[in-house]
Scaffold this active site. Structure first.
Site, short mmCIF file in Angstrom:
data_model
loop_
_atom_site.label_atom_id
_atom_site.label_comp_id
_atom_site.label_asym_id
_atom_site.label_seq_id
_atom_site.Cartn_x
_atom_site.Cartn_y
_atom_site.Cartn_z
N CYS A 126 23.56 51.82 129.09
CA CYS A 126 22.98 52.42 130.29
C CYS A 126 22.65 51.34 131.32
O CYS A 126 22.19 50.26 130.98
CB CYS A 126 21.68 53.14 129.94
SG CYS A 126 21.93 54.73 129.17
N ARG A 131 18.44 44.19 131.20
CA ARG A 131 18.50 44.28 129.74
C ARG A 131 19.17 43.08 129.08
O ARG A 131 20.26 43.18 128.51
CB ARG A 131 19.20 45.58 129.32
CG ARG A 131 18.50 46.80 129.83
CD ARG A 131 19.08 48.08 129.28
NE ARG A 131 18.48 48.44 128.01
CZ ARG A 131 18.79 49.55 127.35
NH1 ARG A 131 19.68 50.37 127.82
NH2 ARG A 131 18.21 49.84 126.21
N VAL A 133 19.70 39.77 126.37
CA VAL A 133 19.64 39.66 124.90
C VAL A 133 19.07 38.31 124.47
O VAL A 133 19.24 37.88 123.35
CB VAL A 133 21.04 39.89 124.24
CG1 VAL A 133 21.44 41.34 124.31
CG2 VAL A 133 22.10 38.99 124.86
N ASP A 317 11.78 56.31 127.13
CA ASP A 317 12.90 57.26 127.02
C ASP A 317 12.50 58.70 127.35
O ASP A 317 13.34 59.59 127.37
CB ASP A 317 13.51 57.20 125.62
CG ASP A 317 14.36 55.95 125.42
OD1 ASP A 317 14.60 55.22 126.39
OD2 ASP A 317 14.77 55.70 124.26
N ARG A 409 26.39 61.12 125.06
CA ARG A 409 26.07 59.92 124.29
C ARG A 409 24.82 60.15 123.44
O ARG A 409 24.68 59.54 122.38
CB ARG A 409 25.82 58.72 125.22
CG ARG A 409 27.06 58.21 125.91
CD ARG A 409 26.75 56.92 126.66
NE ARG A 409 25.90 56.08 125.83
CZ ARG A 409 24.91 55.32 126.28
NH1 ARG A 409 24.65 55.26 127.56
NH2 ARG A 409 24.19 54.58 125.47
C1 UD1 Z 1 15.81 50.50 122.57
C2 UD1 Z 1 16.33 51.92 122.66
C3 UD1 Z 1 16.14 52.47 124.07
C4 UD1 Z 1 14.68 52.35 124.48
C5 UD1 Z 1 14.17 50.92 124.28
C6 UD1 Z 1 12.69 50.77 124.53
C7 UD1 Z 1 18.13 52.06 121.06
C8 UD1 Z 1 19.57 52.23 120.81
N1 UD1 Z 1 17.74 51.95 122.32
O1 UD1 Z 1 16.58 49.71 123.46
O2 UD1 Z 1 16.55 53.84 124.06
O3 UD1 Z 1 14.55 52.70 125.83
O4 UD1 Z 1 14.43 50.48 122.94
O5 UD1 Z 1 11.97 51.62 123.72
O6 UD1 Z 1 17.32 52.08 120.15
N2 UD1 Z 1 14.32 42.41 126.54
C9 UD1 Z 1 14.45 41.11 126.95
N3 UD1 Z 1 15.25 40.28 126.20
C10 UD1 Z 1 15.87 40.70 125.08
C11 UD1 Z 1 15.71 42.04 124.65
C12 UD1 Z 1 14.93 42.87 125.41
O7 UD1 Z 1 13.90 40.70 127.97
O8 UD1 Z 1 16.56 39.89 124.44
C13 UD1 Z 1 13.48 43.32 127.34
C14 UD1 Z 1 14.26 44.50 127.90
O9 UD1 Z 1 14.94 44.16 129.09
C15 UD1 Z 1 13.15 45.50 128.11
C16 UD1 Z 1 12.21 45.23 126.92
O10 UD1 Z 1 12.53 43.92 126.49
O11 UD1 Z 1 12.47 45.21 129.30
C17 UD1 Z 1 12.35 46.20 125.78
O12 UD1 Z 1 13.70 46.30 125.42
P1 UD1 Z 1 14.16 46.64 123.94
O13 UD1 Z 1 13.00 47.19 123.18
O14 UD1 Z 1 14.86 45.48 123.36
O15 UD1 Z 1 15.21 47.81 124.20
P2 UD1 Z 1 16.52 48.12 123.38
O16 UD1 Z 1 16.35 47.72 121.95
O17 UD1 Z 1 17.71 47.64 124.11
#
Ligand code: UD1
Length: 432
Positions: A126, A131, A133, A317, A409
């Protein structure tokens, strides 16, 4: 491209069966890479993201078979899938596959843990904010991996003796980071501790399945998770937990249209914060033996402020769906998004239906209106799309929601579930 046509103004009454959680299903499927034995997952939702992940895992050599029972006339039942990674034939997850779905990036962890190497394309998914990693990569580095970014790929290598247990301290709560750290640490040598871990039910579900596979994990569901690495994991059978986001979405739909619906199989404790907010907004929520009953009869919708937070707070979400509900509330509601930047793409589409919303930094201020009016709108991401459907269900006249592939999805049989409860909603297929 498919579109959905909704004619609004009908209350929802009846029963909706809640599917297995997409966000639990995906990491559970990815965990199959950790063992050469079969992992059998029950109650897996039939979703485009699940099919995409089956393709991605197949590329690594994971054999799969689907034992799905076709949905009966009255109920939609989950499918049972067997996944067996007898031999990993490829440790590369290519761009073409990973770009369709962000969660597939998490495959980096079990590949690295079991094979000592992984080459995984940077993710897609999305379009909500940047977002990154970075936190996932840092976690892998803490466990001893050497990680480089090469031409859009994350290339990770474990030291010669394999990953080593370590302390991982997340600077921000991350669901994907916690899944990744868990899956990497279960096969590492020694003990790992994840600090500031995500407490989401999907993390607990993954830890429960990994434990059945022979992993040693303590503290899942709290902010500190301790993992004692083991040499090998075995196969198991695990049922995916019910989808709390789907539950909350239909609960908000009922609050929006009025009516009385049983959300069969829902587990209220997975979304208590959101249900409390919904009650404050005027819905009646009752726990029954079969699940959760949501009703709104007579009473109007009241404006309530919400702020999204990691679990157990109000989930990001459900933010778009709640905003849809607030468009018809009495009064003004302030909706603050703290998890993702730029997760307000639904605002301008809701405005096309007559909603009064203005943005103020990380908040949206919604002035409730008496009536919404149907219009053509465009779905922009998974949860935003369903917020448009919710608004359309309460709008006068016809709304056409374009680009509904986002809905496919993450929402199993959405039109069917809603139309069984009296909604006028149908898919218009125009071919591809
Ligand atoms: C998961 C969910 C998504 C939900 C989100 C938050 C799945 C498949 N998706 O996404 O539906 O909206 O949790 O509840 O389970 N971040 C960083 N660096 C990183 C990783 C994350 O800065 O390496 C930030 C992200 O940009 C965001 C926050 O951390 O601002 C939380 O993200 P994260 O909990 O990791 O989301 P997802 O696991 O991608």
């Amino acid at each position: 491209m498919d579109r959905i046509c909704v004619v609004g103004g009908r209350p929802l009454n009846g029963t909706i069966r809640i599917s297995g959680a997409k966000n639990a299903a995906l990491p559970l499927m990815i965990a199959s890479v950790l063992t050469d034995e079969a992992l059998t997952l029950e109650n897996l939702p039939r979703l485009a993201d699940v099919s995409s992940l089956v393709r991605i895992l197949g590329n690594h050599g994971v054999d799969y078979s689907i034992q799905g029972k076709r949905a009966g006339e009255e109920a939609v039942t989950g499918q049972t899938v067997h996944l067996q990674a007898g031999h990993i034939v490829d440790t590369t997850a290519p761009y073409e596959l990973v770009s369709t779905m962000r969660a597939s990036f998490w495959v980096v962890a079990p590949l690295l843990a079991r094979m000592g190497e992984a080459r995984v394309s940077l993710p897609g998914g999305c379009a909500i904010g940047t977002r990154p990693v970075d936190l996932l990569i840092t976690a892998l580095e803490r466990l001893g991996a050497k990680v480089d970014i090469e031409a859009g790929y994350v290339v990770a290598k474990a030291p010669s003796g394999g990953l080593k247990g370590a302390e991982i301290d997340f600077s921000k709560v991350t669901v994907g980071g916690t899944h990744t750290a868990l899956m990497a640490a279960v096969l590492a040598d020694g003990t790992s501790v994840i600090h500031n871990a995500a407490r989401e039910p999907e993390v607990v579900d993954l830890a429960a399945c990994l434990t059945k596979m022979g992993a040693r994990i303590k503290g899942a569901g709290t902010a500190t998770i301790e993992i004692e690495g083991v040499a090998k994991l075995n196969g198991t059978r695990h049922a995916v937990l019910p989808d709390r986001i789907e539950t909350g979405t239909y609960a908000m739909a009922v609050a929006m249209t009025g009516g009385d619906v049983l959300l069969q199989g829902a587990r209220p404790e997975l979304l208590q914060g959101a249900l409390d907010t919904l009650q404050a907004a005027g819905a009646t929520v009752t726990t029954t033996e079969e699940g959760l009953r949501v009703a709104r009869n007579g009473a109007g919708i009241t404006a309530v402020d919400v702020t999204t937070e990691p679990f157990p707070g109000f989930p990001t979400d459900l933010q778009a769906q709640f905003m849809a509900l607030m468009t018809k509330a009495r009064g003004t509601s302030r909706i603050t998004e703290t998890i993702f930047e730029n997760r307000f793409m639904h605002v301008q589409e809701l405005a096309r239906l007559g909603a009064h919303i203005r943005l103020d930094g990380d908040a949206a201020i919604v002035d409730g209106v008496e009536t919404l009016k149907g219009a053509p709108v465009m779905a922009t991401d998974l949860r935003a799309s369903v917020s448009l459907v919710i608004a359309a269900l309460a709008a006068e006249g016809e709304t056409i929601v374009n680009r509904v592939y986002h809905l496919d999805r993450g929402f199993e049989q959405l039109e069917r579930k809603l139309s069984q409860c009296g909604a006028s909603i149908e898919r218009l297929s125009t071919g591809h």
